[in-house]
Design an enzyme around this catalytic site. Structure first.
Site, short mmCIF file in Angstrom:
data_model
loop_
_atom_site.label_atom_id
_atom_site.label_comp_id
_atom_site.label_asym_id
_atom_site.label_seq_id
_atom_site.Cartn_x
_atom_site.Cartn_y
_atom_site.Cartn_z
CG ASP A 63 -13.14 -51.97 44.49
OD1 ASP A 63 -12.14 -50.71 43.68
OD2 ASP A 63 -12.73 -52.05 45.83
CB THR A 117 -5.52 -54.81 49.49
OG1 THR A 117 -5.81 -55.41 48.98
CG2 THR A 117 -6.00 -53.55 50.32
CG HIS A 147 5.42 -72.29 39.22
ND1 HIS A 147 6.36 -72.53 40.15
CD2 HIS A 147 5.78 -72.93 38.00
CE1 HIS A 147 7.73 -73.15 39.94
NE2 HIS A 147 7.12 -72.50 38.46
CG HIS A 172 3.92 -76.14 37.44
ND1 HIS A 172 4.59 -76.11 38.75
CD2 HIS A 172 5.08 -75.68 37.11
CE1 HIS A 172 6.00 -75.56 39.28
NE2 HIS A 172 6.17 -76.02 38.80
#
Ligand code: RB5
Length: 147
Positions: free
Chosen positions: A13, A73, A104, A139
């Site tokens: 963005d 963020t 993982h 996993h």
């Protein structure tokens, strides 16, 4: 889809445009093929769910091997991308998290925050994410449980 994870879908963005530009140059030098899903460099406001959706769909349908999404963020991009089944987007503020998100969790989209990371660390996280393989084994089942 070829075996080598070489097609990367990039999206940002307005708060992540500078990293997108930086990543594009960096990945091109390393020989990756890049698909830029926007936002364009001259756009001052963009909605992260819209960009995240474009990259998530491209990863899901196999157009891209991995996606990289950047916002202020990294949080909004991860939330938005993870609404698409089959997408495992991880917000990675360190190389350690990036390596384990791949090894993982078999993450297929990396999200980063341009307002919380310096460019050198962001590039190191990006490289770690793209070069770490999923370990499978114990996993595998956990990843499958996520759908
Ligand atoms: C945009 O101002 C900002 O809210 C967005 O980039 C992102 O940080 C959301 O998670």
């Amino acid at each position: 889809m070829s075996e080598s994870p070489s097609i990367i879908g990039l999206g940002a963005d307005h708060a992540g445009r500078d990293f997108k530009k930086l990543f594009k140059k960096h990945l091109a030098l390393k020989g990756y093929q890049i698909i830029d899903f926007g936002v364009a460099d001259d756009v001052l406001k963009a909605d992260y769910p819209e960009i995240a959706g474009k990259v998530a769909k491209a990863v899901k349908d196999g157009t891209c091997h991995f996606g990289v999404l950047i916002c202020g963020t990294g949080a909004g991009m991860a939330m938005a991308a993870n609404r698409y089944p089959g997408v495992r987007a991880a917000s990675c503020p360190s190389q350690y998290v990036a390596s384990l998100a791949r090894a993982h969790n078999d993450a297929n989209i990396l999200t980063l925050g341009q307002r919380v990371l310096g460019p050198d660390l962001a590039l190191a996280i990006l490289d770690t994410f793209l070069t770490t393989s999923f370990e499978g084994g114990r996993h595998q089942n956990r990843v499958e449980m996520m759908g």
